[in-house]
Scaffold this motif. Sequence first.
Motif: not given
Length: 263
Positions: A21-22, A53-65
């Motif tokens: 959810r970038p 393996l856990i990662t994220g798309n876009g410029r963030g990994f995860c901003a929490g809730q």
Amino acid sequence: MSYETIEFEITDGVAVLTLNRPDSLNSFNTQMHGEVKDALKAVKKSDEVRCLLITGNGRGFCAGQDLSDRNVAPGSEAPNLGESIEKNYNPLIRTINGLEMPVICAVNGVAAGAGANIAFACDIVLAAKSASFIQAFCKIGLVPDSGGTYTLPRLVGSARAMALSMLGDKIKAEQAEQWGMIWKAVDDEALKDEALAMAKQLATQPTKGLALIKRAINASWNNSFDEQLDLERDLQTLAGRTDDYREGVAAFMEKRQPNFTGK
Ligand code: T3D
């Protein structure tokens, strides 16, 4: 189940779960919690997967809730955050912690709030040099969750954990590495390849043995020295009964590379 908020694939014994959810820096909404839960269930059930393996798309990994899901306008009923933790965040952290295989986190960008603590719940954390970690909870009147008040002091000590949690300062990946919060900060362009190479290598290793290492090191935080010695004895008993132990010793004696099956 087809996914919209995550990507999920299994190749060469590695399950790659990518938060997707970038536009909102991969913050968690209800749908994403459900999809992550479903994917982790598949990992747990699979005979094929030997590393996650856990990662994220876009410029963030995860901003929490996802805060757009939290209506705290004056006069409206307060959301029951304890319920959200009980239903979603705690099961997620417990699942990562209990998975009987190595879990790598490749932090591709900012990891804030629960996003940071999900990363710290993983077994090995790599981060892009441009990534950062923020205990953002204090900035909105909350308490670090997703295991943060447990993991953070154990990773960096009480003084740093307290200040990070109360100030909500942004810690860059290289600083996080220096403080022992993560395993390694790597060049941005190298992150995904390096994390995947590590995951593929771990997926060829004695999976049961690695799972027992994880269990022992996690348990050490709560055990006395004597209890830990007893646990090592018990876990070594289990490790000694695995096919991979036999194969490891045989390969050593025959001066060849072992062929571990994860059994
Ligand atoms: O509620 C419960 O269930 C209890 C559990 C709680 C667990 C928690 O995680 S509570 C903590 C929640 N997270 C935060 O407080 C972090 C909020 N985000 C930030 O502080 C900043 O976005 C960052 C420091 C992470 C990054 O800053 P920056 O300047 O690089 O990016 P930005 O411009 O703030 O964000 C980019 C977009 O993502 C922006 O949307 P826009 O304006 O482009 O449409 C922003 O609103 C959105 N975004 C970032 N974080 C969240 C978010 N949208 C919803 N929820 C978010 N958490």
